[in-house]
Enzyme design. Sequence first.
Site, mmCIF file in Angstrom:
data_model
loop_
_atom_site.group_PDB
_atom_site.id
_atom_site.type_symbol
_atom_site.label_atom_id
_atom_site.label_comp_id
_atom_site.label_asym_id
_atom_site.label_seq_id
_atom_site.Cartn_x
_atom_site.Cartn_y
_atom_site.Cartn_z
ATOM 1 C CD GLU A 48 -3.031 -0.849 0.047
ATOM 2 O OE1 GLU A 48 -3.220 0.298 -0.419
ATOM 3 O OE2 GLU A 48 -3.654 -1.848 -0.366
ATOM 4 C CG ASN A 52 -0.879 5.339 -0.792
ATOM 5 O OD1 ASN A 52 -1.775 4.979 -1.549
ATOM 6 N ND2 ASN A 52 -1.061 5.476 0.507
ATOM 7 N NE ARG A 106 -5.364 3.700 -6.354
ATOM 8 C CZ ARG A 106 -4.872 2.485 -6.525
ATOM 9 N NH1 ARG A 106 -5.029 1.849 -7.657
ATOM 10 N NH2 ARG A 106 -4.229 1.900 -5.552
#
Length: 141
Positions: A48, A52, A106
């Site tokens: 993650e 990002n 997203r």
Amino acid sequence: MRKEHEMTMTFDSSSENESFARTVIAAFMARMDPTLEELNDVKTAVSEAVTNAIIHGYEGNEGKITIHSRLKGNTIWVEVIDTGVGITDISRAMEPLYTTKPELERSGMGFAFMEAFMDKLEVISNKNEGTTVRMSKTIDR
């Protein structure tokens, strides 16, 4: 008492490298003998953070992502660092379901997943200087 181990790697901010980061962190923490659940938690959190950095930190432009990790005792510490655009409002960015890229479908759950899977999470960011995500997890024995 266990010896401290460290590793640092830097790689291109391309989506293909997200799975590479997961694999490297899994191999690095294997000496801690984590459960499958603990291993998957850390891999997911790293995934993650890297995603990002790729999507939000560099916004599709080329850049570098650095992962620095340290094992000390039964705790793994991980930093995921980019030198991208930074986060203007960290508390807002950390709200579940908040995303600045809805057109990319997203979910806005990246930081929520990191918080859920790791014991500690800290986000440091400055506009136009990048973001550092610091996380740690203690492996139960």
